[in-house]
Write a protein that holds these residues in place. Structure first.
Motif, short mmCIF file in Angstrom:
data_model
loop_
_atom_site.label_atom_id
_atom_site.label_comp_id
_atom_site.label_asym_id
_atom_site.label_seq_id
_atom_site.Cartn_x
_atom_site.Cartn_y
_atom_site.Cartn_z
N LEU A 109 0.81 -1.22 0.00
CA LEU A 109 0.00 0.00 0.00
C LEU A 109 0.84 1.27 0.00
CD1 LEU A 109 -2.82 -1.00 2.53
CD2 LEU A 109 -2.94 -0.95 0.04
N GLY A 110 2.17 1.11 -0.02
CA GLY A 110 3.05 2.27 0.01
C GLY A 110 3.05 2.98 1.34
N LEU A 111 2.97 2.20 2.43
CA LEU A 111 2.93 2.78 3.78
C LEU A 111 4.05 2.18 4.63
CD1 LEU A 111 -0.94 2.60 4.33
CD2 LEU A 111 0.40 4.67 3.87
N PRO A 112 5.31 2.33 4.23
CA PRO A 112 6.41 1.71 4.98
C PRO A 112 6.54 2.25 6.39
CG PRO A 112 7.26 3.28 3.38
CD PRO A 112 5.80 3.12 3.08
N GLY B 246 -10.16 3.03 -0.03
CA GLY B 246 -10.01 3.18 -1.47
C GLY B 246 -8.63 2.77 -1.94
N ARG B 247 -7.63 3.10 -1.15
CA ARG B 247 -6.26 2.74 -1.50
C ARG B 247 -6.10 1.22 -1.57
NH1 ARG B 247 -1.56 6.19 1.42
NH2 ARG B 247 0.24 5.52 0.20
N LEU B 248 -6.68 0.52 -0.60
CA LEU B 248 -6.58 -0.93 -0.58
C LEU B 248 -7.34 -1.55 -1.75
CD1 LEU B 248 -6.86 -3.18 2.55
CD2 LEU B 248 -8.01 -3.82 0.46
N LEU B 249 -8.55 -1.08 -2.00
CA LEU B 249 -9.37 -1.67 -3.05
C LEU B 249 -8.82 -1.40 -4.45
CD1 LEU B 249 -12.95 -0.98 -1.62
CD2 LEU B 249 -11.62 -3.08 -1.53
#
Length: 612
Positions: free
Chosen positions: A541-544, A577-580
């Protein structure tokens, strides 16, 4: 002569030697031999001996109920119940037969009948250890975990060599979060019966929750457990027929279970022009299929109910369907059937999704993992080769009833920051309790919400509060919630600001659900793949920033996120929304990647056969 024949595995020689001693002595000898085979984990051979005993002595209640017990352990509870009832018709006062009948009835879903059988056994022989093990099983099914633990300990005080008591005690202790004691109990079970497969599988499972074992120890335990299932005689497979690949999925979790939720999107996304999908469902259904199970049955081209088949029979059924690739989704979990894989039921056999470690089975050709979980050096944890997929090896699509959530943050509505974890308390080891307590102390007035079915038990809830107390966390900082319907549980994430990921056994379904409800999940990954599930998700998800390297960093990052209401508000409105929109929710890509693995494995096997 009998002892010598028994030691060499010469069953006919054993029978001949005992026959000279007379029918009564032969029956006793057969029952003793069957018990030795059962203790060694060879259920099939034990049952063969008992079948001979029943034929030779059809009016022996002991032979009948012992045979019934083996049928129960082979997954045939209806036949087992018939044997026990036949034994009781001959000898109504045989307490052991009532104990065994209760086990079979409980597996058949007849809780009232099982309870009545238990009561009869207790009346006839109140000090029989097995009676109290059964009582513990019933208590555990009612959610009374600590009462069940007490019943198992009571049984073991009367018979410290009772393997079944140690296994059930170990499983219950694991459920309470006491991993060290669970491992000790299961290790003792193996001391009583060194080849008991249930003990070995449960010990291997317990070790996944324990932060202390190194990769080599986990790999060794897997090899031991996998080696307890004897390989069948290697029979050649017929030459593969032209046409679509035949894929078989083997699982006991095709229902509203984390494996079911993650498998269903993949099943629907398979290319019907490329693969013919068979699902072999070996879970004994306590009732009609739930909505998710019904959906999977519609999406599967072929659905096979196989709970009544023992391992050899199920292996033969899979062979008859000419399955090219058999994919196991259960491993050493509760509904696992490692013995089917040991039969070499298909030319290619893989482990994927439902088991998060090595199976230890030589007949498993590879474990399928995403390369985000199986980083460099992951091979050290496995006896099998790794089949790495790019990114992730699972997808998630939320249910249609996914609830909305408030736009405001829980901390803004309630005036305090709420941390939370809806994970199994078995994952809440002492190290996690200590670390999460440090966060609560670092963030004044914050609270921790824990949710699981076990918290309906007041004794278990109080036990959990006492675990936090030595770290300076009073009961007023904890909120312990029992289970609720799935939609209601998802809605409760609206009260969580930041979710904690347990370690070393990371969350998967719980992490995906929290993120889909707009709740960030903070994780402390380890090297073992099962500890990197949440890491893989947040990286995708681009959330390191939600993954940290040390306990101290975990405390500081949690405190920083608690103070950063602006960032949390952005995540609140955007995470779903980011996950879906991410690969996490795109089942087609994963289906094509898996199909490519299946085709390549089959082609490689055929090429090897041709060259040979």
């Amino acid at each position: 002569m009998a002892v010598a024949a028994q030691g060499s595995g010469d069953l006919r020689g054993f029978e001949s030697a005992c026959a000279a001693a007379g029918a009564d002595r032969l029956l006793v000898a057969r029952l003793a031999l069957a018990q030795q085979h059962r203790a060694a984990g060879d259920t099939a051979l034990a049952e063969a001996v008992l079948r001979l005993a029943v034929v030779a002595a059809p009016r022996s209640a002991a032979a009948l109920t012992n045979h019934g017990l083996l049928l129960y352990e082979s997954g045939r509870p209806a036949e087992a119940a018939e044997r026990h009832r036949a034994a009781l018709a001959l000898e109504p006062g045989l307490a052991a037969a009532w104990v065994n009948l209760a086990l079979a009835l409980r597996q058949l879903g007849d809780a009232a009948g099982a309870a009545a059988a238990d009561q009869q056994a207790l009346r006839l022989d109140p000090e029989q250890a097995a009676v109290h093990v059964n009582a513990g099983i019933a208590l555990q099914a009612q959610g009374r975990l600590f009462d069940a633990i007490a019943a198992y300990r009571y049984a073991l005080a009367r018979d410290p060599h009772l393997t079944e008591g140690w296994i059930n005690l170990g499983v219950a202790l694991l459920g309470s979060g006491d991993v060290a004691s669970a491992r000790a109990a299961l290790t003792q079970a193996l001391r009583c019966a060194p080849r008991d497969r249930r003990a070995a599988s449960n010990l291997l499972l317990a070790m996944q929750y324990d932060p202390t074992p190194a990769a080599s120890e986990l790999r060794q335990a897997a090899a031991h457990a996998g080696g307890l299932w004897p390989a069948a005689e290697s029979l050649p497979f017929p030459r593969r027929r032209a046409g679509r690949l035949r894929i078989g999925y083997l699982s006991g979790d095709f229902w509203q279970h984390p494996v079911g939720w993650l498998f269903a999107p993949l099943l629907a996304a398979h290319d019907r022009d490329a693969v013919e999908v068979h699902c072999f469902d070996h879970r004994r259904q306590p009732g009609p299929p739930d909505a998710l199970a019904q959906q999977m049955r519609r999406d599967a081209e072929h659905w096979h109910e196989v709970a009544s088949l023992d391992d050899p029979a199920l292996g033969q059924r899979i062979r008859r369907h000419a399955i090219d690739v058999l994919v196991d989704l259960s491993g050493h979990t509760e509904h696992g059937r490692p013995g089917v894989l040991a039969q070499r039921a298909a030319p290619v056999q893989l482990s994927w999704l439902g088991w998060f470690a090595s199976t230890g089975l030589a007949e498993v050709d590879a474990v399928v993992l995403g390369d985000r979980l199986a980083g460099p050096g992951a091979e050290a944890f496995f006896t099998e080769p790794l089949e790495r997929l790019p990114g992730l090896h699972f997808v998630y699509q939320p249910p249609a009833y996914l609830p909305p959530f408030a736009s405001s943050l829980p901390s803004q509505r309630m005036g305090v920051v709420s941390f939370g974890s809806f994970n199994n308390p078995a994952k809440l080891g002492d190290a996690a309790v200590a670390l999460w307590s440090r966060v609560l102390l670092r963030v004044p007035a914050s609270r921790l919400i824990l949710k699981w079915a076990s918290f309906a038990d007041p004794a278990f809830a109080e036990h959990t509060r006492r675990r936090f107390a030595p770290h300076g966390i009073g009961a007023d900082r904890l909120e312990l919630r029992p289970a609720s319907p799935h939609a209601a549980m998802l809605a409760e994430y609206d009260e969580i600001d930041i979710a904690f990921d347990p370690f070393p056994f990371s969350g998967l379904q719980t992490t995906l659900e929290a993120l889909c409800m707009g709740v960030p999940v903070l994780t402390l990954p380890w090297q073992r793949p099962v500890s990197r599930q949440t890491l893989a998700i947040v990286q995708s998800l681009g959330l390191p920033e939600l993954a940290v390297d040390t306990p101290q960093e975990f405390v500081e990052r949690a405190a920083a996120l608690a103070a950063d209401t602006e960032r949390r508000a952005i995540w609140r409105s955007s995470l779903r929304g980011r996950l879906l929109a991410s690969p996490l929710a795109q089942a087609t890509g994963l289906a094509r990647a898996l199909e490519a693995v299946y085709a390549r494995r089959v082609a490689a096997l055929q090429a090897g056969e041709v060259s040979a």
